[in-house]
Design a protein around this motif. Structure first.
Motif, PDB file in Angstrom:
ATOM      1  N   UNK A 192       0.752  -1.304  -0.086  1.00 43.90           N
ATOM      2  CA  UNK A 192      -0.316   0.064  -0.165  1.00 43.90           C
ATOM      3  C   UNK A 192       0.794   1.225   0.077  1.00 43.90           C
ATOM      4  N   UNK A 193       1.886   1.155   0.725  1.00 50.82           N
ATOM      5  CA  UNK A 193       2.688   2.388   0.725  1.00 50.82           C
ATOM      6  C   UNK A 193       3.861   2.345   0.028  1.00 50.82           C
ATOM      7  N   UNK A 194       4.562   3.493  -0.903  1.00 49.72           N
ATOM      8  CA  UNK A 194       5.761   3.969  -1.733  1.00 49.72           C
ATOM      9  C   UNK A 194       6.396   4.599  -0.427  1.00 49.72           C
ATOM     10  N   UNK A 195       7.963   4.718  -0.330  1.00 50.97           N
ATOM     11  CA  UNK A 195       8.623   5.813   0.133  1.00 50.97           C
ATOM     12  C   UNK A 195       9.551   6.406  -1.555  1.00 50.97           C
ATOM     13  N   UNK A 196       9.676   7.586  -1.470  1.00 47.45           N
ATOM     14  CA  UNK A 196      11.238   7.559  -2.690  1.00 47.45           C
ATOM     15  C   UNK A 196      11.983   9.270  -2.419  1.00 47.45           C
ATOM     16  N   UNK A 197      13.007   8.521  -1.698  1.00 39.48           N
ATOM     17  CA  UNK A 197      13.696  10.101  -1.922  1.00 39.48           C
ATOM     18  C   UNK A 197      15.114   9.737  -2.408  1.00 39.48           C
ATOM     19  N   UNK A 256       4.073   7.395  -1.627  1.00 42.89           N
ATOM     20  CA  UNK A 256       3.259   7.480  -2.018  1.00 42.89           C
ATOM     21  C   UNK A 256       2.297   6.068  -1.075  1.00 42.89           C
ATOM     22  N   UNK A 257       0.253   6.469  -1.440  1.00 45.79           N
ATOM     23  CA  UNK A 257      -0.247   5.925  -1.180  1.00 45.79           C
ATOM     24  C   UNK A 257      -1.149   4.827  -1.838  1.00 45.79           C
ATOM     25  N   UNK A 258      -1.304   3.253  -2.298  1.00 40.88           N
ATOM     26  CA  UNK A 258      -2.386   3.114  -3.163  1.00 40.88           C
ATOM     27  C   UNK A 258      -3.341   2.778  -2.733  1.00 40.88           C
ATOM     28  N   UNK A 259      -4.943   3.014  -3.541  1.00 38.87           N
ATOM     29  CA  UNK A 259      -6.142   3.383  -2.637  1.00 38.87           C
ATOM     30  C   UNK A 259      -6.306   1.920  -2.934  1.00 38.87           C
ATOM     31  N   UNK A 260      -6.106   1.430  -4.683  1.00 40.85           N
ATOM     32  CA  UNK A 260      -6.434  -0.133  -4.940  1.00 40.85           C
ATOM     33  C   UNK A 260      -5.092  -0.019  -5.379  1.00 40.85           C
ATOM     34  N   UNK A 261      -5.209  -1.656  -6.224  1.00 43.17           N
ATOM     35  CA  UNK A 261      -4.209  -2.013  -7.341  1.00 43.17           C
ATOM     36  C   UNK A 261      -3.866  -1.177  -8.051  1.00 43.17           C
ATOM     37  N   UNK A 262      -5.040  -0.560  -8.132  1.00 44.93           N
ATOM     38  CA  UNK A 262      -5.439   0.172  -9.585  1.00 44.93           C
ATOM     39  C   UNK A 262      -5.057   2.184  -9.283  1.00 44.93           C
ATOM     40  N   UNK A 264      -3.609   5.312  -7.406  1.00 49.54           N
ATOM     41  CA  UNK A 264      -2.438   5.417  -6.803  1.00 49.54           C
ATOM     42  C   UNK A 264      -2.473   7.230  -7.045  1.00 49.54           C
ATOM     43  N   UNK A 265      -1.625   6.921  -5.593  1.00 45.50           N
ATOM     44  CA  UNK A 265      -1.545   8.685  -5.218  1.00 45.50           C
ATOM     45  C   UNK A 265      -0.143   8.687  -4.740  1.00 45.50           C
ATOM     46  N   UNK A 266       0.203  10.329  -4.821  1.00 43.22           N
ATOM     47  CA  UNK A 266       1.306  10.281  -4.224  1.00 43.22           C
ATOM     48  C   UNK A 266       1.455  11.990  -3.838  1.00 43.22           C
ATOM     49  N   UNK A 267       2.044  12.344  -3.387  1.00 47.11           N
ATOM     50  CA  UNK A 267       2.521  13.592  -1.893  1.00 47.11           C
ATOM     51  C   UNK A 267       3.982  13.840  -2.384  1.00 47.11           C
ATOM     52  N   UNK A 318       4.745  18.882  -4.512  1.00 46.46           N
ATOM     53  CA  UNK A 318       3.740  18.078  -5.634  1.00 46.46           C
ATOM     54  C   UNK A 318       2.685  17.018  -5.592  1.00 46.46           C
ATOM     55  N   UNK A 319       1.990  16.662  -6.099  1.00 46.93           N
ATOM     56  CA  UNK A 319       1.050  15.768  -5.486  1.00 46.93           C
ATOM     57  C   UNK A 319       0.336  15.345  -7.470  1.00 46.93           C
ATOM     58  N   UNK A 320      -0.135  13.783  -7.049  1.00 37.83           N
ATOM     59  CA  UNK A 320      -0.265  12.713  -8.442  1.00 37.83           C
ATOM     60  C   UNK A 320      -1.300  11.530  -7.729  1.00 37.83           C
ATOM     61  N   UNK A 321      -2.530  11.477  -8.665  1.00 39.68           N
ATOM     62  CA  UNK A 321      -3.332  10.731  -8.919  1.00 39.68           C
ATOM     63  C   UNK A 321      -3.628   9.689 -10.381  1.00 39.68           C
ATOM     64  N   UNK A 322      -3.074   8.368  -9.932  1.00 41.63           N
ATOM     65  CA  UNK A 322      -2.965   7.529 -11.430  1.00 41.63           C
ATOM     66  C   UNK A 322      -3.641   6.688 -11.233  1.00 41.63           C
ATOM     67  N   UNK A 323      -4.315   6.334 -12.056  1.00 38.21           N
ATOM     68  CA  UNK A 323      -5.535   5.107 -12.349  1.00 38.21           C
ATOM     69  C   UNK A 323      -4.225   3.482 -13.303  1.00 38.21           C
TER      70      UNK A 323
END
Length: 149
Positions: A44-49, A79-85, A87-90, A108-113
């Motif tokens: 569910x989570x991503x961390x990217x420095x 990032x946080x994955x709401x579902x497998x498809x 995904x969001x990133x702050x 910055x922010x991103x929302x992707x499907x």
């Protein structure tokens, strides 16, 4: 955890007409940078420095009146994955350059499907005091060559 040792890329700066200034000899210039980063990813989570470090010429003439400069950038995207498809990133970043005009922090922010057929669509929003609000959209398609759909 994935470790990105780095990459080398080119950042092109296309110059348009500046607000209220008459310029001649407009140029498109390129800056080169080394990108270094780490990725820690769970279900569910991503961390990217990351770090973007310019190499070579870091200041170029854009026209008869203005120069442009490359930026050192240090950031962290979470990032946080709401579902497998879905995904969001702050993210947060700090940038600084030789010219000093763009020095400062940004968000910055991103929302992707991601569709199951290899297609993904997304929207990006960023803000900092140098470039203000920027909005972009992405459309990606990944081809599979292993014979599976």
């Amino acid at each position: 955890m994935k470790i990105k040792l780095g990459c080398f890329d080119n950042r092109r700066m296309n110059t348009g007409g500046p607000d209220g200034a008459k310029v001649k000899n407009r140029r498109n210039v390129s800056f080169y940078q080394v990108a270094l980063g780490l990725e820690a990813i769970s279900n569910n989570w991503e961390w990217k420095p990351y770090i973007l470090y310019p190499v070579g010429d870091t200041e170029r003439k854009l026209n008869n009146k203005f120069n442009g400069g490359a930026l050192d950038t240090y950031g962290l995207d979470m990032g946080y994955n709401f579902t497998p498809n879905l995904k969001s990133t702050l993210g947060y970043y700090y940038q600084q350059g030789d010219l000093g005009a763009a020095d400062g922090s940004g968000v910055k922010g991103r929302l992707a499907y991601h569709f199951d057929n290899g297609l993904s669509v997304g929207t990006n929003v960023s803000y900092d005091d140098a470039f203000y609000t920027r909005i972009s959209a992405t459309f990606n398609y990944r081809f599979r060559f292993d014979g599976q759909q």
